[in-house]
Design a protein around this motif. Structure first.
Motif, PDB file in Angstrom:
ATOM      1  N   UNK A  81      20.665  19.686   4.867  1.00 37.99           N
ATOM      2  CA  UNK A  81      21.952  20.365   5.019  1.00 37.99           C
ATOM      3  C   UNK A  81      23.141  19.617   4.415  1.00 37.99           C
ATOM      4  N   UNK A  82      23.155  18.295   4.513  1.00 39.92           N
ATOM      5  CA  UNK A  82      24.293  17.509   4.024  1.00 39.92           C
ATOM      6  C   UNK A  82      23.781  16.196   3.442  1.00 39.92           C
ATOM      7  N   UNK A  83      23.127  16.254   2.262  1.00 40.12           N
ATOM      8  CA  UNK A  83      22.415  15.084   1.742  1.00 40.12           C
ATOM      9  C   UNK A  83      23.245  14.197   0.824  1.00 40.12           C
ATOM     10  N   UNK A  84      24.544  14.078   1.097  1.00 43.21           N
ATOM     11  CA  UNK A  84      25.418  13.364   0.171  1.00 43.21           C
ATOM     12  C   UNK A  84      24.971  11.924  -0.083  1.00 43.21           C
ATOM     13  N   UNK A  85      24.529  11.226   0.953  1.00 38.56           N
ATOM     14  CA  UNK A  85      24.130   9.824   0.775  1.00 38.56           C
ATOM     15  C   UNK A  85      22.905   9.722  -0.118  1.00 38.56           C
ATOM     16  N   UNK A  86      21.909  10.577   0.134  1.00 40.28           N
ATOM     17  CA  UNK A  86      20.723  10.571  -0.721  1.00 40.28           C
ATOM     18  C   UNK A  86      21.089  10.934  -2.146  1.00 40.28           C
ATOM     19  N   UNK A  87      21.859  11.996  -2.335  1.00 40.86           N
ATOM     20  CA  UNK A  87      22.208  12.457  -3.681  1.00 40.86           C
ATOM     21  C   UNK A  87      22.849  11.350  -4.505  1.00 40.86           C
ATOM     22  N   UNK A  88      23.810  10.663  -3.905  1.00 36.05           N
ATOM     23  CA  UNK A  88      24.539   9.631  -4.645  1.00 36.05           C
ATOM     24  C   UNK A  88      23.635   8.450  -4.999  1.00 36.05           C
ATOM     25  N   UNK A  89      22.802   8.011  -4.041  1.00 31.20           N
ATOM     26  CA  UNK A  89      21.931   6.863  -4.302  1.00 31.20           C
ATOM     27  C   UNK A  89      20.853   7.216  -5.319  1.00 31.20           C
ATOM     28  N   UNK A  90      20.296   8.416  -5.211  1.00 25.75           N
ATOM     29  CA  UNK A  90      19.234   8.820  -6.135  1.00 25.75           C
ATOM     30  C   UNK A  90      19.776   8.963  -7.555  1.00 25.75           C
ATOM     31  N   UNK A  91      20.938   9.582  -7.694  1.00 23.94           N
ATOM     32  CA  UNK A  91      21.541   9.749  -9.017  1.00 23.94           C
ATOM     33  C   UNK A  91      21.932   8.412  -9.633  1.00 23.94           C
ATOM     34  N   UNK A  92      22.297   7.449  -8.775  1.00 27.72           N
ATOM     35  CA  UNK A  92      22.680   6.124  -9.261  1.00 27.72           C
ATOM     36  C   UNK A  92      21.471   5.268  -9.624  1.00 27.72           C
ATOM     37  N   UNK A  93      20.277   5.728  -9.256  1.00 22.32           N
ATOM     38  CA  UNK A  93      19.063   4.980  -9.567  1.00 22.32           C
ATOM     39  C   UNK A  93      18.784   3.827  -8.628  1.00 22.32           C
ATOM     40  N   UNK A  94      19.444   3.806  -7.476  1.00 24.76           N
ATOM     41  CA  UNK A  94      19.234   2.714  -6.520  1.00 24.76           C
ATOM     42  C   UNK A  94      18.229   3.067  -5.436  1.00 24.76           C
ATOM     43  N   UNK A  95      17.751   4.313  -5.435  1.00 25.74           N
ATOM     44  CA  UNK A  95      16.833   4.778  -4.392  1.00 25.74           C
ATOM     45  C   UNK A  95      15.646   5.479  -5.026  1.00 25.74           C
ATOM     46  N   UNK A  96      14.456   4.964  -4.757  1.00 28.15           N
ATOM     47  CA  UNK A  96      13.219   5.579  -5.249  1.00 28.15           C
ATOM     48  C   UNK A  96      12.764   6.635  -4.248  1.00 28.15           C
ATOM     49  N   UNK A  97      12.235   7.739  -4.763  1.00 28.67           N
ATOM     50  CA  UNK A  97      11.809   8.849  -3.920  1.00 28.67           C
ATOM     51  C   UNK A  97      10.343   9.181  -4.146  1.00 28.67           C
ATOM     52  N   UNK A  98       9.605   9.334  -3.039  1.00 25.03           N
ATOM     53  CA  UNK A  98       8.250   9.882  -3.082  1.00 25.03           C
ATOM     54  C   UNK A  98       8.240  11.130  -2.205  1.00 25.03           C
ATOM     55  N   UNK A  99       8.044  12.285  -2.834  1.00 19.78           N
ATOM     56  CA  UNK A  99       8.011  13.541  -2.106  1.00 19.78           C
ATOM     57  C   UNK A  99       6.581  13.834  -1.665  1.00 19.78           C
ATOM     58  N   UNK A 100       6.416  14.154  -0.379  1.00 15.33           N
ATOM     59  CA  UNK A 100       5.108  14.465   0.189  1.00 15.33           C
ATOM     60  C   UNK A 100       5.221  15.779   0.951  1.00 15.33           C
ATOM     61  N   UNK A 101       4.384  16.774   0.660  1.00 14.59           N
ATOM     62  CA  UNK A 101       4.431  18.016   1.444  1.00 14.59           C
ATOM     63  C   UNK A 101       4.349  17.721   2.937  1.00 14.59           C
ATOM     64  N   UNK A 102       5.053  18.504   3.743  1.00 10.52           N
ATOM     65  CA  UNK A 102       5.221  18.158   5.149  1.00 10.52           C
ATOM     66  C   UNK A 102       3.900  18.007   5.902  1.00 10.52           C
ATOM     67  N   UNK A 103       2.985  18.950   5.729  1.00 10.33           N
ATOM     68  CA  UNK A 103       1.691  18.847   6.412  1.00 10.33           C
ATOM     69  C   UNK A 103       0.903  17.644   5.950  1.00 10.33           C
TER      70      UNK A 103
END
Length: 235
Positions: A81-103
């Protein structure tokens, strides 16, 4: 056998730089906000965080990201709903993301707690999320191999706990918390009330004390959604 500690700071004291930390909750339901904020106060860096999402607003996990504690997040819904912190860190390249389906995320965590190093699922087959993972065919259908997901620490939230670590949960706040408690080397729980052994009827115990290492009482825990509506920022 008394696993209770007096303060939130004491509860999170073992968590240091580079740790992998599971954090319970589904959105704000069952999220251990007070433990998360105590961890921000402690300030360990380069953490890998495992949660269903990547936080909202400027409290909880989002605040961890804003304060530079998190270098990688493993989750299902990084933009909620309000992912401003994630958006900024991810766009800046300071946060690595691994997406995993919920189940799959839930099952990877559960598998670690059950001692199952890998399993197969049809979810993600033929998508980018399956890239580089082993694929096998069973009964004419293709399945992707997923590995268990373990952590050094788990931060969870319960309703009632006894001094031996046995716990109950409030309604939907149960969600990821019980399986995370089983999948971490050290589980740290906050509960609304700590009771004496025997106060919880055995058939009502959801997380047995064998899976809990530290427990702290937070008599009036805050709800993430309410904090966000109030415009709260932590610290």
């Amino acid at each position: 056998m008394d696993k209770s500690v007096a303060t939130l700071a004491e509860a999170v004291a073992p968590i240091g730089d580079g740790a992998t930390v599971m954090i319970g909750g589904f959105g704000g339901s069952g999220a251990p906000i007070e433990l998360i904020h105590a961890l921000i106060d402690k300030g360990p860096k380069n953490l890998t965080v495992i949660n269903n999402n990547a936080g909202n607003g400027h409290v909880g996990i989002a605040a961890m990201i804003e304060q530079g504690l998190v270098s990688k997040i493993i989750c299902s819904f990084p933009r909620s709903s309000d992912p401003i912190a994630f958006n900024e860190a991810f766009k800046a390249g300071t946060l690595e993301l691994e997406v995993v389906p919920q189940g799959t995320l839930a099952e990877r965590i559960r598998a670690a707690g059950a001692g199952i190093p890998a399993f197969y699922t049809a979810t993600s087959f033929g998508t980018d999320l399956a890239e580089g993972k082993p694929v096998e065919t069973f009964d004419g259908k293709s399945y992707v191999q997923e590995r268990w997901l373990k952590a050094d620490f788990a931060l969870i939230k319960g309703e009632i706990g006894d001094t031996m670590g046995n716990m109950t949960y409030r309604m939907a706040a149960r969600n990821f918390n019980p399986i995370m408690a089983m999948a971490a080397d050290c589980t740290i729980a906050q509960v609304t009330r700590i009771a004496e052994p025997g106060a919880i009827p055995p058939e009502q115990v959801v997380t047995p004390g064998i899976f809990v290492d530290r427990m702290v009482e937070v008599a009036e825990p805050r709800q993430e959604e309410i904090l966000i509506r109030e415009g709260a920022v932590y610290p």
